[in-house]
Design a protein around this motif. Structure first.
Motif, PDB file in Angstrom:
ATOM      1  N   GLN A   1       0.819  -1.205   0.000  1.00 48.56           N
ATOM      2  CA  GLN A   1       0.000   0.000   0.000  1.00 48.56           C
ATOM      3  C   GLN A   1       0.857   1.261   0.000  1.00 48.56           C
ATOM      4  OE1 GLN A   1      -2.665  -0.370   3.377  1.00 48.56           O
ATOM      5  NE2 GLN A   1      -3.074  -2.518   2.856  1.00 48.56           N
ATOM      6  N   ASN A   2       2.052   1.159   0.564  1.00 46.07           N
ATOM      7  CA  ASN A   2       2.958   2.315   0.628  1.00 46.07           C
ATOM      8  C   ASN A   2       3.832   2.450  -0.618  1.00 46.07           C
ATOM      9  OD1 ASN A   2       1.992   3.037   3.148  1.00 46.07           O
ATOM     10  ND2 ASN A   2       3.595   1.916   4.261  1.00 46.07           N
ATOM     11  N   GLY A   3       3.550   1.639  -1.626  1.00 52.42           N
ATOM     12  CA  GLY A   3       4.233   1.803  -2.895  1.00 52.42           C
ATOM     13  C   GLY A   3       5.391   0.870  -3.141  1.00 52.42           C
ATOM     14  N   MET A   4       5.596  -0.098  -2.305  1.00 53.67           N
ATOM     15  CA  MET A   4       6.684  -1.069  -2.512  1.00 53.67           C
ATOM     16  C   MET A   4       6.228  -2.077  -3.549  1.00 53.67           C
ATOM     17  SD  MET A   4       8.588  -3.390   0.376  1.00 53.67           S
ATOM     18  CE  MET A   4       9.595  -4.800  -0.085  1.00 53.67           C
ATOM     19  N   THR A   5       6.682  -1.882  -4.760  1.00 57.78           N
ATOM     20  CA  THR A   5       6.173  -2.669  -5.881  1.00 57.78           C
ATOM     21  C   THR A   5       6.548  -4.144  -5.810  1.00 57.78           C
ATOM     22  OG1 THR A   5       8.135  -2.071  -7.182  1.00 57.78           O
ATOM     23  CG2 THR A   5       6.175  -0.673  -7.421  1.00 57.78           C
ATOM     24  N   ASP A   6       7.677  -4.460  -5.146  1.00 60.87           N
ATOM     25  CA  ASP A   6       8.099  -5.853  -5.079  1.00 60.87           C
ATOM     26  C   ASP A   6       7.743  -6.521  -3.751  1.00 60.87           C
ATOM     27  OD1 ASP A   6       9.848  -4.284  -3.690  1.00 60.87           O
ATOM     28  OD2 ASP A   6      11.680  -5.149  -4.546  1.00 60.87           O
ATOM     29  N   ALA A   7       6.800  -5.925  -3.029  1.00 59.53           N
ATOM     30  CA  ALA A   7       6.324  -6.564  -1.800  1.00 59.53           C
ATOM     31  C   ALA A   7       5.543  -7.812  -2.152  1.00 59.53           C
ATOM     32  CB  ALA A   7       5.451  -5.604  -0.998  1.00 59.53           C
ATOM     33  N   ALA A   8       5.548  -8.778  -1.254  1.00 52.43           N
ATOM     34  CA  ALA A   8       4.881 -10.057  -1.516  1.00 52.43           C
ATOM     35  C   ALA A   8       3.380  -9.878  -1.662  1.00 52.43           C
ATOM     36  CB  ALA A   8       5.188 -11.035  -0.386  1.00 52.43           C
TER      37      ALA A   8
ATOM     38  N   CYS B   1      12.571 -13.928  -1.627  1.00 51.71           N
ATOM     39  CA  CYS B   1      12.865 -12.529  -1.286  1.00 51.71           C
ATOM     40  C   CYS B   1      13.912 -12.443  -0.181  1.00 51.71           C
ATOM     41  CB  CYS B   1      11.595 -11.812  -0.826  1.00 51.71           C
ATOM     42  SG  CYS B   1      10.346 -11.617  -2.118  1.00 51.71           S
ATOM     43  N   HIS B   2      13.720 -13.221   0.881  1.00 50.25           N
ATOM     44  CA  HIS B   2      14.546 -13.066   2.070  1.00 50.25           C
ATOM     45  C   HIS B   2      15.908 -13.756   1.981  1.00 50.25           C
ATOM     46  CE1 HIS B   2      11.548 -10.963   4.511  1.00 50.25           C
ATOM     47  NE2 HIS B   2      10.648 -11.702   3.856  1.00 50.25           N
ATOM     48  N   SER B   3      16.197 -14.412   0.850  1.00 52.05           N
ATOM     49  CA  SER B   3      17.551 -14.916   0.597  1.00 52.05           C
ATOM     50  C   SER B   3      18.197 -14.169  -0.560  1.00 52.05           C
ATOM     51  CB  SER B   3      17.517 -16.420   0.266  1.00 52.05           C
ATOM     52  OG  SER B   3      17.257 -17.172   1.416  1.00 52.05           O
ATOM     53  N   ASN B   4      17.496 -13.178  -1.047  1.00 48.63           N
ATOM     54  CA  ASN B   4      17.985 -12.387  -2.184  1.00 48.63           C
ATOM     55  C   ASN B   4      18.775 -11.197  -1.648  1.00 48.63           C
ATOM     56  OD1 ASN B   4      18.340 -10.631  -4.348  1.00 48.63           O
ATOM     57  ND2 ASN B   4      16.379 -11.177  -5.284  1.00 48.63           N
ATOM     58  N   PRO B   5      20.108 -11.193  -1.789  1.00 46.64           N
ATOM     59  CA  PRO B   5      20.912 -10.101  -1.220  1.00 46.64           C
ATOM     60  C   PRO B   5      20.548  -8.737  -1.793  1.00 46.64           C
ATOM     61  CG  PRO B   5      22.235 -11.503  -2.673  1.00 46.64           C
ATOM     62  CD  PRO B   5      20.952 -12.197  -2.468  1.00 46.64           C
ATOM     63  N   ASP B   6      20.173  -8.681  -3.078  1.00 45.90           N
ATOM     64  CA  ASP B   6      19.798  -7.388  -3.660  1.00 45.90           C
ATOM     65  C   ASP B   6      18.513  -6.869  -3.030  1.00 45.90           C
ATOM     66  OD1 ASP B   6      21.979  -7.507  -5.377  1.00 45.90           O
ATOM     67  OD2 ASP B   6      20.842  -8.562  -6.950  1.00 45.90           O
ATOM     68  N   PHE B   7      17.559  -7.771  -2.791  1.00 44.22           N
ATOM     69  CA  PHE B   7      16.291  -7.387  -2.159  1.00 44.22           C
ATOM     70  C   PHE B   7      16.538  -6.899  -0.727  1.00 44.22           C
ATOM     71  CE2 PHE B   7      12.600  -8.382   0.441  1.00 44.22           C
ATOM     72  CZ  PHE B   7      11.540  -7.855  -0.302  1.00 44.22           C
ATOM     73  N   LEU B   8      17.364  -7.629   0.015  1.00 43.90           N
ATOM     74  CA  LEU B   8      17.641  -7.268   1.406  1.00 43.90           C
ATOM     75  C   LEU B   8      18.359  -5.930   1.490  1.00 43.90           C
ATOM     76  CD1 LEU B   8      18.828 -10.755   2.764  1.00 43.90           C
ATOM     77  CD2 LEU B   8      16.572  -9.708   2.984  1.00 43.90           C
TER      78      LEU B   8
ATOM     79  N   LYS C   1      18.305  -3.494  -0.855  1.00 43.91           N
ATOM     80  CA  LYS C   1      17.421  -2.451  -1.351  1.00 43.91           C
ATOM     81  C   LYS C   1      16.473  -1.953  -0.266  1.00 43.91           C
ATOM     82  CE  LYS C   1      13.744  -1.727  -4.778  1.00 43.91           C
ATOM     83  NZ  LYS C   1      12.963  -2.348  -5.897  1.00 43.91           N
ATOM     84  N   HIS C   2      15.944  -2.886   0.534  1.00 39.14           N
ATOM     85  CA  HIS C   2      14.942  -2.507   1.533  1.00 39.14           C
ATOM     86  C   HIS C   2      15.512  -2.426   2.950  1.00 39.14           C
ATOM     87  CE1 HIS C   2      11.841  -2.726  -1.497  1.00 39.14           C
ATOM     88  NE2 HIS C   2      12.248  -3.930  -1.838  1.00 39.14           N
ATOM     89  N   LYS C   3      16.842  -2.460   3.018  1.00 44.50           N
ATOM     90  CA  LYS C   3      17.532  -2.296   4.304  1.00 44.50           C
ATOM     91  C   LYS C   3      17.007  -3.252   5.374  1.00 44.50           C
ATOM     92  CE  LYS C   3      18.680   2.575   3.545  1.00 44.50           C
ATOM     93  NZ  LYS C   3      18.233   2.620   2.137  1.00 44.50           N
ATOM     94  N   ILE C   4      16.862  -4.514   4.989  1.00 42.33           N
ATOM     95  CA  ILE C   4      16.440  -5.552   5.941  1.00 42.33           C
ATOM     96  C   ILE C   4      17.702  -6.079   6.630  1.00 42.33           C
ATOM     97  CG2 ILE C   4      15.365  -7.821   6.178  1.00 42.33           C
ATOM     98  CD1 ILE C   4      13.643  -7.128   3.741  1.00 42.33           C
ATOM     99  N   PRO C   5      17.812  -5.917   7.950  1.00 40.98           N
ATOM    100  CA  PRO C   5      19.085  -6.166   8.639  1.00 40.98           C
ATOM    101  C   PRO C   5      19.422  -7.630   8.893  1.00 40.98           C
ATOM    102  CG  PRO C   5      17.431  -5.490  10.227  1.00 40.98           C
ATOM    103  CD  PRO C   5      16.778  -5.408   8.870  1.00 40.98           C
ATOM    104  N   PHE C   6      18.452  -8.523   8.834  1.00 39.77           N
ATOM    105  CA  PHE C   6      18.704  -9.914   9.213  1.00 39.77           C
ATOM    106  C   PHE C   6      19.533 -10.620   8.139  1.00 39.77           C
ATOM    107  CE2 PHE C   6      14.726  -8.687  11.266  1.00 39.77           C
ATOM    108  CZ  PHE C   6      15.082  -8.888  12.591  1.00 39.77           C
ATOM    109  N   ALA C   7      20.651 -11.197   8.571  1.00 40.24           N
ATOM    110  CA  ALA C   7      21.571 -11.848   7.640  1.00 40.24           C
ATOM    111  C   ALA C   7      21.186 -13.310   7.425  1.00 40.24           C
ATOM    112  CB  ALA C   7      23.004 -11.765   8.173  1.00 40.24           C
TER     113      ALA C   7
END
Length: 620
Positions: A86-93, A127-134, A136-142
């Motif tokens: 809803q906030n415009g994240m086009t690649d959200a699940a 998504c959550h194993s994709n380093p580019d996705f992580l 891009k969206h500043k997801i901190p979990f490695a």
């Protein structure tokens, strides 16, 4: 009439929704495969409800899953994925991201479904194993998905265990919320309940524990399930890499909070962690031991309670049973004394304090004197040169019996030093070399005890030998200290400083050998007595107060330091680095010392020995 019927029939056909066969005229869909999907029994227009006639608009209205799945769509809308969309994240699940293409959606129970338990890691990992996705969206979990796959849960799911936890079991499915959201299943306030869905008995015990109650009160410092076990990388306690493995729980898990200076300041934990680390239990665990007690062994695991609670395993009334698991009959003594005692604190017993202070004075004074004495002697001999000539004549010094005793001492002493300090400094690099083939340090302990027995047996053998041999018994008389030894020390220092011209001479033994002999005997007694008390700890704890073992530990440790330094500084100088005997006095090996050295330092003894040999009265 016929025309009327035909007209009405044509109108009816025009109003009927298009069939699947009608759709196939433009769309390449395998109806046989579609029939096997979750929606296989539905008509095309059940989902594409905006299409009422053919041909339809170029861009028909999007499919509305909420028509059938209203609750799921509402949950998704509030989820972290839905809000991001809803906030415009086009690649959200979206629904299709997890469930697959619209015409290939399978039920969660179907092994081929993207949301089947065994496939969820791959689905979330898109998504959550994709380093580019992580990034891009500043997801901190490695690498959370990779960690999950290696976890006990992930491996069980891969084996087909339907009861093992998957991503949705912990995070939810359509209603996934950010962990900071108070309603999230993985919010720290809710983690225990989430884990409790599978581990109910554990959750009940934890909820009533000191940690569980603190979390319930809103504490952000008290650990939850993930605080101790980890999050995605949870391993079984038996696995070496587990945070709650017996070899790691005290340092990596309990020690992380209870050894933290800031938390200690806030909650007053005290020195319990460093005290444990320096105790025999802690040293053994740090060295890889698996049988020594760790924090959980005494305090419990999920049912940890304050010591004041009568249900606590460390309540004084329960210590007999708790400690008795490893030390039968020792609980009464332990219950009456502080357990986590750190050296040089107010909790240490007065006996330990006096032993420590005595050795802290004795060690620097003793070793300091040895260093000064040997350094002055070394400089003086370098200036004048060694006194031995070009001959290699040997002078009888040690008969075979003495050499056997000395050999026993060499082997046992070196073994004791290496294995003893390996216990005290388990993280040292040289200790790690031993741990490569002795990971649990069990061999270290066995070698240490065998060496101790050899040392004590060698000492006993020495005195039996002296008691039996009248000829050799003379060394006890010759080794007795006298006032002359004090004069010799003083005069030797004066000679080495160039204050007098005549070098002091000695009898059969000089002050250096006398000091070493009696220091060795004293040290052997101290180490033997304290070592036996520590070796037979269960017997000791049944018959003596705990402070006796604390005092024995302190004396054993400090005496070991003094003995080791004395050998390195004093004995090695006398037999190796002294310029008059360098590179080595070989009397320990062949029984003969340098005749030149003996003639120079012990002229009277040298002369009498030669006379005895000439008259045949010396059988050495």
């Amino acid at each position: 009439m016929r025309l009327l019927i035909a007209g009405l029939f044509s109108v009816f056909l025009a109003a009927a929704p298009p069939s699947a066969k009608d759709c196939l005229s433009c769309h390449d869909i395998d109806l046989a495969k579609f029939a096997a999907t979750k929606h296989g029994s539905m008509a095309c227009t059940d989902c594409h409800s905006s299409i009422t006639s053919l041909p339809h608009a170029d861009k028909p209205a999007p499919v509305k899953c909420a028509t059938c799945h209203e609750d799921q769509v509402k949950a998704y809308g509030k989820s972290v994925h839905g809000v991001a969309k809803q906030n415009g994240m086009t690649d959200a699940a979206t629904c299709a991201s997890c469930h697959g293409p619209a015409h290939a959606i399978l039920g969660a129970g179907d092994p081929g479904s993207k949301v089947a338990k065994q496939n969820l890691a791959d689905t979330c990992g898109a998504c959550h194993s994709n380093p580019d996705f992580l990034t891009k969206h500043k997801i901190p979990f490695a690498k959370p998905v990779e960690a999950y796959r290696l976890s006990v849960h992930g491996r069980e799911v891969a084996k087909g265990n339907a009861g093992a936890a998957s991503c949705s079991d912990c995070h939810g499915s359509h209603d996934i919320l950010a962990s900071r959201d108070p309603k999230a299943k993985v919010n720290r306030a809710n983690v225990a309940e989430t884990c409790g869905l599978c581990h109910g008995d554990v959750q009940s015990a934890y909820a009533d524990s000191v940690h569980g109650l603190a979390v319930k009160r809103g504490s952000k410092d008290s650990p939850t399930c993930t605080g101790c076990h980890g999050e995605h990388s949870i391993l079984a306690p038996s696995e070496p890499g587990s945070l709650v493995n017996a070899a790691r729980v005290s340092t990596m898990t309990c020690g992380r909070c209870h050894g933290d200076e800031r938390l200690n300041t806030r909650y007053g934990f005290g020195d319990k962690v460093p005290a444990y680390q320096d105790s025999f239990h802690g040293l053994s665990v740090r060295g890889g031991g698996k049988s020594a007690a760790n924090c959980a062994s005494c305090h419990g695991v999920h049912n940890i309670l304050p010591s004041a609670d009568v249900r606590s395993t460390v309540n004084p009334a329960n210590l007999s049973q708790t400690c008795g698991k490893c030390h039968p009959g020792a609980g009464t003594k332990l219950a009456s004394a502080p357990i986590h005692v750190r050296t040089a604190t107010i909790t240490e017993h007065i006996s330990v304090r006096w032993i420590r202070l005595a050795y802290l004075v004795l060690i620097p004074l003793t070793i300091g004197f040895m260093l000064v004495h040997n350094f002055l002697d070394w400089l003086a001999k370098l200036r004048r040169g060694p006194h031995h000539g070009g001959t290699h004549e040997g002078f009888p010094r040690m008969n075979p019996t003495f050499r056997i005793t000395h050999a026993l001492v060499i082997v046992s002493f070196v073994s004791l030093v290496v294995t003893g300090f390996a216990l005290k400094f388990p993280e040292a690099g040289w200790v790690k070399l031993f741990q490569s083939f002795d990971p649990t340090s069990s061999l270290r302990g066995v070698v240490h005890r065998i060496a101790a027995v050899i040392m004590m047996a060698g000492t006993v053998f020495h005195f039996i030998h002296l008691a039996v041999s009248k000829r050799d018994r003379v060394i006890l008389v010759e080794l007795l200290p006298s006032w002359q030894d004090a004069k010799d020390i003083f005069n030797m220092l004066r000679f080495n400083l160039g204050l007098i011209q005549d070098r002091p001479t000695f009898g059969m033994f000089g002050y250096a050998e006398k000091m070493e002999y009696w220091a060795f005997m004293w040290g052997t007694v101290v180490m033997a007595v304290t070592g036996v008390l520590l070796w037979a700890e269960n017997w000791s704890l049944r018959h003596f107060p705990k402070w006796v073992l604390d005092a024995a530990t302190a004396a054993h440790w400090y005496e070991a330091i003094l003995a080791t330094l004395s050998i390195l500084v004093w004995h090695w100088y006398l037999v190796i680095f002294d310029p008059d005997v360098y590179p080595m006095d070989l009397a320990w090996l062949n029984g003969k010392a340098s005749a030149d050295h003996m003639r120079e330092t012990r002229p009277e003894y040298y002369r009498k020995t030669l006379e005895k040999r000439e008259t045949g009265s010396d059988n050495s």
